[in-house]
Every structure is written in structure tokens, then in C-alpha cells.
Design an enzyme around this catalytic site. Structure first.
Site, PDB file in Angstrom:
ATOM      1  N   CYS A 109       0.814  -1.223   0.000  1.00 40.42           N
ATOM      2  CA  CYS A 109       0.000   0.000   0.000  1.00 40.42           C
ATOM      3  C   CYS A 109       0.846   1.271   0.000  1.00 40.42           C
ATOM      4  CB  CYS A 109      -0.914   0.067   1.224  1.00 40.42           C
ATOM      5  SG  CYS A 109      -2.081  -1.291   1.326  1.00 40.42           S
TER       6      CYS A 109
ATOM      7  N   GLY B  72       0.567   0.221  -5.108  1.00 40.77           N
ATOM      8  CA  GLY B  72      -0.679  -0.526  -5.053  1.00 40.77           C
ATOM      9  C   GLY B  72      -1.574  -0.188  -6.218  1.00 40.77           C
TER      10      GLY B  72
ATOM     11  N   ASN C 251      -0.413   1.399   5.606  1.00 37.59           N
ATOM     12  CA  ASN C 251       0.584   0.667   4.818  1.00 37.59           C
ATOM     13  C   ASN C 251       1.396  -0.166   5.790  1.00 37.59           C
ATOM     14  OD1 ASN C 251       3.748   1.540   3.293  1.00 37.59           O
ATOM     15  ND2 ASN C 251       2.468  -0.233   2.916  1.00 37.59           N
ATOM     16  N   GLY C 252       1.436  -1.471   5.572  1.00 36.52           N
ATOM     17  CA  GLY C 252       2.191  -2.345   6.458  1.00 36.52           C
ATOM     18  C   GLY C 252       1.384  -3.562   6.837  1.00 36.52           C
TER      19      GLY C 252
ATOM     20  N   TYR D 197      13.880  -2.418  -4.575  1.00 41.15           N
ATOM     21  CA  TYR D 197      12.880  -2.553  -5.627  1.00 41.15           C
ATOM     22  C   TYR D 197      11.616  -1.722  -5.452  1.00 41.15           C
ATOM     23  CZ  TYR D 197       8.962  -4.563  -8.184  1.00 41.15           C
ATOM     24  OH  TYR D 197       7.859  -4.720  -8.958  1.00 41.15           O
TER      25      TYR D 197
END
Ligand code: SF4
Length: 482
Positions: A22, A48, A122-123, A264
């Protein structure tokens, strides 16, 4: 955000790279924020692609719009203009394949006697199952099975009791464990929160009309604003139109920034913990050239993710860099062939080798990582079929051997090429003439932060936070696993 697959849901069986789950954004301004949030989500789109959502506060409360797909598909022009307000948050959620549902799209919004609360996460929490079981026993009901819903409900409950959003956030942070970068609105206040280890990135900056927090600094470039700093691990930042207010929770226990953000996940033009991602990738390539040299004629990146690593490899080795593989940018990365047996055509739809660059050459193919190895094998064959004399593969991250529990979609050991295989065996599997990975030490040096400040768990099996059945960082004895 963690979530369990729904019945019948099909997920990609062949991820080419680890996937981020996310991206989040939060802002407070003197002007309407919905358009800024939309642009921020487009900038964070690489984090995302499954769904996108915006929640905006005005005197009527919090208005939320969300939809499936990329931000510009999920949020229509007229919708973006309609929820007017000067505080807001946004979220993009990562891509799966098949039937995914709007119920998991964020922001999550709940109503309390204190006011509306909206959350974007996010996570991934590591103790969500335990907390959810305990809460269900107490009679709490949940609409989704996501850990993000646990956070918003805990927060709503605490605020209803205390009436103090910062105190409630602190209390929730001391209950939940794992990775979370949060954008939160509590009635007419907006916050950015980073977990005590700082797994996922989160930073603050100025916009033209106020202050904002975003998963990545590149958002501020696009909004014509200015990056200020990373949110500290364990910090709560309140955003106001004219200032930012910081609360240190004292919960930080040591850093564990995800190394994959630099390898990445993040955009190359983002700065995380004062390290420009592009520069880190170039240094990885340079170091890789020193650690894994080979006699060759041309260095070819696997586009797009291997490009900066390949440039570094070319600089470090003195071997010419050439774009020998052209990418079809209109084949989305989750594309699945109608006929799954025809997998080589699938790779060829995405990548086309330039024979004039490759034919009769000793080629060094450079990519950021290898997860399963199946795609790499097809690319090696593609390059060989284009007439390469030799194909040598060089990889910008060490072998991935363990699952991620902190927000990257790598969940089971049996999906990794490096599980139970030596480098020589992987080399044979992908049919390369040689295969070389950067070392963990080389990667840490290239990032430029102390190893103790990084999460390297998917490379070392040593987790910064206790995960049932896994070894904890710096803890070597097998008999003391949690
Ligand atoms: S386990 Fe790997 S992918 Fe997950 S947070 Fe740690 S370094 Fe990143």
C-alpha cells in the site's frame, strides 16, 4: 495491510518481484485537498494498483470515495471534485488478480461519539490474529478480516473513552505490533504515524497550501512542494495548515527499515532515510560488479526495475550498457495469459529482445531480485533464442529465503527459488551460464545505513519483531525461538 483471501479469489501464482501492499497520504491545507490527494495517489501508484480511495473532512464530517483499479480508474473526475474539504487522507492498495472486493479498499471510515475517524494503512501487523480473537470474545464484530480494521476500531474505542486522539493513538501503538505507516483523520484533525521500528517509509513535507505526509518523498516533487524529513519511528505527527506538531511516543526500540524499499519497491527518485533510492541501486550494481565479475560484452537490464542496478554494474565493470530488452508498457504487471500453458508468449508480450544488441554477445542480465525464478528462466531463454552466446545473470539482492510479515507479499518459503537450493542449483534451474547475487554485506554498504537499522529478515531469517515460529534478530539459539 494484511487480509485473508476470500473464497474463490485468485491471486497471481507467479510474482516477478516482491509486491508492496500500500501507499498512504495525509494533508492539512487552507484550500480544498481532494485534487492534491488524487495526484499524490497517482504518484504512489507503484505501491498498489488494486484500489484507491480518498477521505476528506469538512463541516459535515468525513466524506469518502473509493473504487477498484488504478487511481484514475477508481476515482472519477467528478467524484474527485465533489468531496470538498481542507483536511484529507488517501490510500492505494496493492494488486491481486481475480475477484477482489471494494470492502477491503481504504480509507476505512467509522463513526464515533467523538466524530468520524478515517484510516489508511501501509504495512502489516504481526499480532492481529491474537487481538482479533480477544476482541471477538469480548463481543466486538468486524466487517473485514483486515488488520487495518482492527486499528481503526481500537482507535475508535479508545477515543470514545478518552476523548484525546493523541493519547488514543499512543495506546493503540502500544497494543499493535509490526509494520504500520498510517494516515489518520480523527474528526477535524489529521495525523501521520510510523511504527516504532520504521519498517515502511513515511515522510512529511510542505505543499503549496499546507503540510502533508506521504509514503514517499517524490510526492512533494509532484505537488510542487518541499520534502522536510522522514517521520521518526514511533512518532505521531499532527498536520495543520501552518505547522506540524510532533509527539514522540517513546515506543521506538531500534530501527528496522525494509531493505526492499531501496532494492525494488520505492520509486528511484524518492529519498528514504536521506538515501536517494536511485543512488543506492546504482551502488548496488557497482558492488555487484566487484563481487560477481564476469567476462562479457554487454550489460542488459531487465526493465524497468533492473535498470539502475545494471547501470551501476556497467560502471563498476567497464562493460558496455545497452537496453537489449524492450518492455511493452501496456501489458500490466498482473497480466495473466488466457491460456496459462503458453507462458513463454506471456513473457514475450512483456519483453522483446533486440537481436542486434544481443546476437553473438556474452550478455550480463541484471535484475533487482529473484523470487521464484520461473520468470528469470524464461527471460534467459528469450535472450538465448535471440542469439546470445552466453547469458550471465546478476542480482541486486541476496537470495530471498524467508517470508515477509511486514507488508511485502512474500508469504511462504516454498515460493522462493533459493529455498533448499544452492546458487549453483538456481543457476541450473534458470539455465544461466552463471549466476551471482550481491552479498548481504555488500547490500548494507550500498544502502549506507548500519545493518542494525535495517530489516533483512527475508535474507537472514532473523526478524526484528517476534513472529511465532521465526527467529528473532540477534538471537542465534534455535531453542529460544518464539
Ligand atoms: S522481511 Fe524483507 S521484505 Fe519484509 S520488511 Fe523485512 S526486509 Fe522488507
Amino acid at each position: 495491510m494484511k487480509r485473508f483471501p476470500l473464497n474463490g479469489e485468485l491471486r497471481s501464482t507467479e510474482p516477478e518481484h516482491p509486491r508492496e501492499e500500500c501507499g498512504v497520504f495525509a494533508t492539512a491545507s487552507v484550500a480544498n485537498v481532494s485534487v492534491d490527494i488524487f495526484y499524490a495517489l497517482r504518484v504512489l501508484q507503484h505501491r498498489g494498483q488494486e484500489s484507491a480511495g480518498i477521505a476528506v473532512y469538512n463541516h459535515e464530517g468525513i466524506k469518502c470515495i473509493k473504487g477498484m483499479g488504478l487511481a484514475h480508474q477508481a476515482l472519477k473526475n467528478e467524484d474527485i471534485q465533489s468531496p470538498k474539504g481542507d483536511l484529507g487522507i488517501g490510500h492505494v492498495r496493492y494488486s491481486t488478480v481475480g475477484s477482489s472486493t471494494i470492502s477491503n479498499a481504504q480509507p476505512f471510515v467509522v463513526s464515533t461519539n467523538y466524530g468520524d475517524i478515517a484510516l489508511a494503512h501501509n504495512g502489516e501487523m504481526v499480532n492481529s490474529d491474537k487481538i482479533m480473537d480477544e476482541l471477538k470474545k469480548k463481543g466486538w464484530a468486524f466487517i473485514t478480516s483486515s488488520d487495518s480494521e482492527i486499528i481503526v476500531r481500537l482507535l475508535a474505542n479508545d477515543i470514545s473513552n478518552t476523548g484525546d486522539p493523541v493519547r488514543a493513538l499512543k495506546n493503540v501503538m502500544s497494543t499493535i505490533q509490526g509494520a504500520y505507516s498510517l494516515a489518520i483523520m480523527v474528526d477535524n484533525r489529521v495525523f501521520a504515524v510510523r511504527d516504532p521500528f520504521g519498517f515502511r517509509p513515511l515522510c512529511v513535507g510542505r505543499t503549496k497550501t499546507g503540510y502533508a505526509a506521504a509514503s514517499e518523498s517524490v510526492v512533494f516533487d509532484t505537488l510542487g512542494g518541499e520534502f522536510i524529513r522522514d517521520v521518526e519511528p514511533g512518532e505521531i505527527v499532527e498536520l495543520l495548515p501552518g505547522e506540524i506538531r510532533s509527539t514522540k511516543t517513546g515506543l521506538a526500540k531500534g530501527r528496522a527499515h525494509c531493505m526492499f524499499e531501496w532494492v525494488y519497491i520505492a520509486r528511484a527518485d524518492s529519498v528514504i532515510e536521506q538515501k536517494l533510492v536511485y543512488e543506492v541501486r546504482r551502488r548496488i550494481g557497482e558492488r555487484l560488479a566487484k563481487e560477481q565479475p564476469v567476462d562479457a560484452d554487454v550489460v542488459v537490464p531487465i526493465p524497468d526495475s533492473g535498470r539502475s542496478h545494471a547501470m551501476g554494474y556497467a560502471e563498476g565493470s567497464g562493460i558496455r550498457y545497452s537496453e537489449g530488452l524492450m518492455k511493452n508498457r501496456y501489458v500490466e504487471r498482473t497480466f495473466i495469459m488466457p491460456d496459462q500453458s503458453d507462458r513463454t508468449t506471456g513473457v514475450m508480450l512483456k519483453l522483446n529482445p533486440l537481436k542486434s544488441i544481443i546476437k553473438d554477445k556474452r550478455v550480463v542480465l541484471v535484475d533487482d531480485s529473484i523470487v521464484r525464478g520461473t520468470t528469470m528462466r524464461k527471460i534467459v531463454q528469450l535472450v538465448r533464442n535471440a542469439g546470445a552466446k552466453e547469458v550471465h545473470v546478476r542480482v541486486g539482492s541476496p537470495p530471498i529465503i524467508a517470508p515477509c510479515y511486514f507488508g511485502i507479499d512474500m508469504k511462504t518459503r516454498d515460493q522462493f527459488a533459493a529455498t533448499g537450493r544452492t546458487v549453483k542449483e538456481i543457476e541450473k534451474m534458470i539455465t544461466a551460464d552463471s549466476l551471482g547475487y550481491i552479498s548481504i554485506e555488500g547490500l548494507v554498504d550500498a544502502i549506507g545505513l548500519p545493518a542494525g537499522d535495517l530489516c533483512l529478515a527475508c535474507l537472514t531469517e532473523e526478524y526484528p519483531v517476534a513472529v511465532p515460529g521465526e527467529k528473532v534478530r540477534f538471537q542465534k539459539k534455535l531453542d529460544s525461538f518464539t
